[in-house]
Motif scaffolding. Sequence first.
Motif, PDB file in Angstrom:
ATOM      1  N   GLY A   6       8.026   5.306  -4.973  1.00  0.00           N
ATOM      2  CA  GLY A   6       7.222   5.159  -3.834  1.00  0.00           C
ATOM      3  C   GLY A   6       8.011   4.514  -2.859  1.00  0.00           C
ATOM      4  O   GLY A   6       8.689   3.539  -2.969  1.00  0.00           O
TER       5      GLY A   6
ATOM      6  N   GLY B  17       6.706   3.751   0.267  1.00  0.00           N
ATOM      7  CA  GLY B  17       5.853   3.445   1.240  1.00  0.00           C
ATOM      8  C   GLY B  17       5.800   1.761   1.539  1.00  0.00           C
ATOM      9  O   GLY B  17       7.092   1.289   1.671  1.00  0.00           O
TER      10      GLY B  17
ATOM     11  N   GLN C 125       8.406   9.540   4.101  1.00  0.00           N
ATOM     12  CA  GLN C 125       8.325   8.373   3.475  1.00  0.00           C
ATOM     13  C   GLN C 125       9.536   7.701   3.291  1.00  0.00           C
ATOM     14  O   GLN C 125       9.895   6.555   3.610  1.00  0.00           O
ATOM     15  CB  GLN C 125       7.228   8.227   2.353  1.00  0.00           C
TER      16      GLN C 125
ATOM     17  N   ALA D  84       6.209   1.972  -7.381  1.00  0.00           N
ATOM     18  CA  ALA D  84       5.088   1.220  -6.413  1.00  0.00           C
ATOM     19  C   ALA D  84       4.676   2.519  -5.614  1.00  0.00           C
ATOM     20  O   ALA D  84       4.517   2.566  -4.351  1.00  0.00           O
ATOM     21  CB  ALA D  84       6.034   0.411  -5.192  1.00  0.00           C
TER      22      ALA D  84
ATOM     23  N   VAL E 183       1.050   5.106  -4.923  1.00  0.00           N
ATOM     24  CA  VAL E 183      -0.454   4.969  -4.845  1.00  0.00           C
ATOM     25  C   VAL E 183      -1.100   4.148  -5.909  1.00  0.00           C
ATOM     26  O   VAL E 183      -0.800   4.434  -7.159  1.00  0.00           O
ATOM     27  CB  VAL E 183      -0.991   6.110  -4.404  1.00  0.00           C
ATOM     28  N   GLU E 184      -2.089   3.443  -5.549  1.00  0.00           N
ATOM     29  CA  GLU E 184      -2.938   2.714  -6.469  1.00  0.00           C
ATOM     30  C   GLU E 184      -3.917   3.776  -7.412  1.00  0.00           C
ATOM     31  O   GLU E 184      -5.201   3.671  -6.950  1.00  0.00           O
ATOM     32  CB  GLU E 184      -3.498   1.548  -5.852  1.00  0.00           C
TER      33      GLU E 184
ATOM     34  N   ASN F 189       4.269  -1.951  -9.921  1.00  0.00           N
ATOM     35  CA  ASN F 189       4.005  -2.961  -9.107  1.00  0.00           C
ATOM     36  C   ASN F 189       2.529  -3.080  -8.596  1.00  0.00           C
ATOM     37  O   ASN F 189       1.829  -3.481  -7.716  1.00  0.00           O
ATOM     38  CB  ASN F 189       4.843  -2.777  -7.671  1.00  0.00           C
TER      39      ASN F 189
ATOM     40  N   ALA G 251      -1.942  -5.477   4.417  1.00  0.00           N
ATOM     41  CA  ALA G 251      -1.654  -4.791   3.123  1.00  0.00           C
ATOM     42  C   ALA G 251      -2.170  -3.291   3.428  1.00  0.00           C
ATOM     43  O   ALA G 251      -1.246  -2.745   2.275  1.00  0.00           O
ATOM     44  CB  ALA G 251      -2.413  -5.696   1.949  1.00  0.00           C
TER      45      ALA G 251
ATOM     46  N   THR H 127      -5.438   1.075   0.549  1.00  0.00           N
ATOM     47  CA  THR H 127      -5.113   0.497  -0.742  1.00  0.00           C
ATOM     48  C   THR H 127      -6.033  -0.658  -1.094  1.00  0.00           C
ATOM     49  O   THR H 127      -6.404  -0.657  -2.480  1.00  0.00           O
ATOM     50  CB  THR H 127      -3.641  -0.477  -0.791  1.00  0.00           C
TER      51      THR H 127
ATOM     52  N   ILE I 218      -8.455  -0.739  -5.236  1.00  0.00           N
ATOM     53  CA  ILE I 218      -8.473  -1.809  -6.032  1.00  0.00           C
ATOM     54  C   ILE I 218      -9.818  -2.544  -6.271  1.00  0.00           C
ATOM     55  O   ILE I 218     -10.208  -2.892  -7.378  1.00  0.00           O
ATOM     56  CB  ILE I 218      -7.518  -3.185  -5.148  1.00  0.00           C
TER      57      ILE I 218
HETATM   58  N1  LIG Z   1       0.284  -3.407   0.404  1.00  0.00           N
HETATM   59  C1  LIG Z   1       0.297  -4.209  -0.176  1.00  0.00           C
HETATM   60  O1  LIG Z   1       0.065  -5.250   0.304  1.00  0.00           O
HETATM   61  C2  LIG Z   1       0.762  -4.348  -1.709  1.00  0.00           C
HETATM   62  C3  LIG Z   1       0.977  -5.603  -2.470  1.00  0.00           C
HETATM   63  C4  LIG Z   1       1.516  -5.719  -3.732  1.00  0.00           C
HETATM   64  C5  LIG Z   1       1.236  -4.475  -4.628  1.00  0.00           C
HETATM   65  N2  LIG Z   1       0.804  -3.405  -3.948  1.00  0.00           N
HETATM   66  C6  LIG Z   1       0.592  -2.033  -4.976  1.00  0.00           C
HETATM   67  O2  LIG Z   1       2.004  -1.343  -4.515  1.00  0.00           O
HETATM   68  C7  LIG Z   1       1.624   0.032  -4.916  1.00  0.00           C
HETATM   69  C8  LIG Z   1       2.132   0.869  -3.457  1.00  0.00           C
HETATM   70  O3  LIG Z   1       1.226   0.307  -2.328  1.00  0.00           O
HETATM   71  P1  LIG Z   1       1.594   0.639  -0.947  1.00  0.00           P
HETATM   72  O4  LIG Z   1       0.887  -0.408  -0.035  1.00  0.00           O
HETATM   73  O5  LIG Z   1       3.251   0.479  -0.814  1.00  0.00           O
HETATM   74  O6  LIG Z   1       1.373   1.860  -0.537  1.00  0.00           O
HETATM   75  P2  LIG Z   1       1.687   3.066   0.336  1.00  0.00           P
HETATM   76  O7  LIG Z   1       0.630   3.962   0.577  1.00  0.00           O
HETATM   77  O8  LIG Z   1       2.006   2.509   1.514  1.00  0.00           O
HETATM   78  O9  LIG Z   1       2.824   3.861  -0.402  1.00  0.00           O
HETATM   79  C9  LIG Z   1       2.527   4.514  -1.440  1.00  0.00           C
HETATM   80  C10 LIG Z   1       3.526   5.696  -1.488  1.00  0.00           C
HETATM   81  O10 LIG Z   1       3.650   6.605  -2.650  1.00  0.00           O
HETATM   82  C11 LIG Z   1       4.068   7.832  -2.608  1.00  0.00           C
HETATM   83  N3  LIG Z   1       3.401   8.479  -3.660  1.00  0.00           N
HETATM   84  C12 LIG Z   1       2.227   9.072  -3.826  1.00  0.00           C
HETATM   85  N4  LIG Z   1       1.961   9.552  -5.057  1.00  0.00           N
HETATM   86  C13 LIG Z   1       3.367   9.890  -5.472  1.00  0.00           C
HETATM   87  C14 LIG Z   1       4.008  10.457  -6.515  1.00  0.00           C
HETATM   88  N5  LIG Z   1       3.309  11.140  -7.510  1.00  0.00           N
HETATM   89  N6  LIG Z   1       5.385  10.233  -6.612  1.00  0.00           N
HETATM   90  C15 LIG Z   1       6.077   9.672  -5.841  1.00  0.00           C
HETATM   91  N7  LIG Z   1       5.642   8.964  -4.791  1.00  0.00           N
HETATM   92  C16 LIG Z   1       4.095   9.033  -4.767  1.00  0.00           C
HETATM   93  C17 LIG Z   1       3.534   8.026  -0.989  1.00  0.00           C
HETATM   94  O11 LIG Z   1       4.129   9.257  -0.788  1.00  0.00           O
HETATM   95  C18 LIG Z   1       3.646   6.871  -0.681  1.00  0.00           C
HETATM   96  O12 LIG Z   1       5.128   6.769   0.021  1.00  0.00           O
HETATM   97  C19 LIG Z   1       0.262   0.264  -5.179  1.00  0.00           C
HETATM   98  O13 LIG Z   1       0.212   0.266  -6.340  1.00  0.00           O
HETATM   99  C20 LIG Z   1      -0.289  -1.163  -4.532  1.00  0.00           C
HETATM  100  O14 LIG Z   1      -1.537  -1.576  -5.179  1.00  0.00           O
HETATM  101  C21 LIG Z   1       0.435  -3.043  -2.784  1.00  0.00           C
END
Ligand SMILES: NC(=O)c1ccc[n+]([C@@H]2O[C@H](COP(=O)([O-])OP(=O)(O)OC[C@H]3O[C@@H](n4cnc5c(N)ncnc54)[C@H](O)[C@@H]3O)[C@@H](O)[C@H]2O)c1
Length: 284
Positions: A11, A13, A39, A90, A92-93, A118, A237, A241, A245
């Motif tokens: 991931g 993102g 990404q 890390a 998608v959730e 994560n 955040a 997302t 959650i």
């Molecule tokens: N954003 C926050 O504040 C935060 C904080 C702590 C934890 N998290 C957790 O971290 C994780 C990612 O969150 P985020 O905010 O970075 O999300 P995001 O949407 O910014 O990024 C997610 C990424 O996952 C990629 N993706 C989706 N499906 C995929 C797959 N099958 N294989 C590979 N890549 C894939 C997408 O292309 C994207 O780049 C989630 O589990 C979220 O709960 C987020």
Amino acid sequence: MKEIKTIGILGAGTMGGNLAQLAATRGFEVLLYDIEARQRENALSRTAAALDKGISRGSVTGEEKEAVLGRIQGTASLEQLEAADFVIEAVVEDLKVKQELFSRLDGICREDTVLCSNTSSMSITSIAAATKRADRVAGMHFFNPPTVMKLVEVIRGYHTSEETAETVKQTAAALGRTPAEVRRDTPGFVVNRCLFPFLLEAIHIYEEGIATKEDIDTAVKLGLNFPMGPFELMDLAGLDTFIPITEYFFSEFKDPKWNAPQSIRAVIRAGRYGRKNGRGWYTY
Ligand SMILES: NC(=O)c1ccc[n+]([C@@H]2O[C@H](COP(=O)([O-])OP(=O)(O)OC[C@H]3O[C@@H](n4cnc5c(N)ncnc54)[C@H](O)[C@@H]3O)[C@@H](O)[C@H]2O)c1
């Protein structure tokens, strides 16, 4: 603990991209996997921009910038993660997406490689169940942005071994973060179990017309001495997302208090995801 040289990050993102920057800055080789080329490219350009800022402040040299960028290799091939000594997922959730990736990783990564998620809220035990190495799977929950936020929650799934928890804590320390152990695998762990009721209540206060979101943010910042207000924090955040959650909390606890209110659903439906696309509760 075996030596960790290469960290695989799944991931690219908001979290994965910044995690790659953190790990490369701390001297690790990074394999950054994402299905979206855009990404992966964005993650590298955000890292380059952050390092350029460091250069203009005098805290980073041009050579260091090139070395950090040179340690991050983007990839669309999960098979390349075979070379990783440690993995942090890390994406998608979404529990199904995470389970599918862990099942594939289990067949690709060396037997002694620890696999971490994560996830913000979801069961580490359920993610680990997709593998045949549940003792070597753990939660490693960073905070946004990982290069700034010091905490890492280290979550034990039902089967996580002592040795694995120790490896995760030592890796967190090697990344310059402070680990806090979560001894039981429960929705949202510690921080989000505290945070989400607060965020949801802020939305209810806004929906009831008690105060504007600007005044709620000001009240929380100045009255509680928080660095950000709840609406600013949700925008940072990522609003998209937020829904999975709260839905996960709701599905686990069956308590309507976890239901995401209509106003945030309406903002998301309008394509406003927060700072990541320049508009959320606020416009940037
Ligand atoms: N954003 C926050 O504040 C935060 C904080 C702590 C934890 N998290 C957790 O971290 C994780 C990612 O969150 P985020 O905010 O970075 O999300 P995001 O949407 O910014 O990024 C997610 C990424 O996952 C990629 N993706 C989706 N499906 C995929 C797959 N099958 N294989 C590979 N890549 C894939 C997408 O292309 C994207 O780049 C989630 O589990 C979220 O709960 C987020």
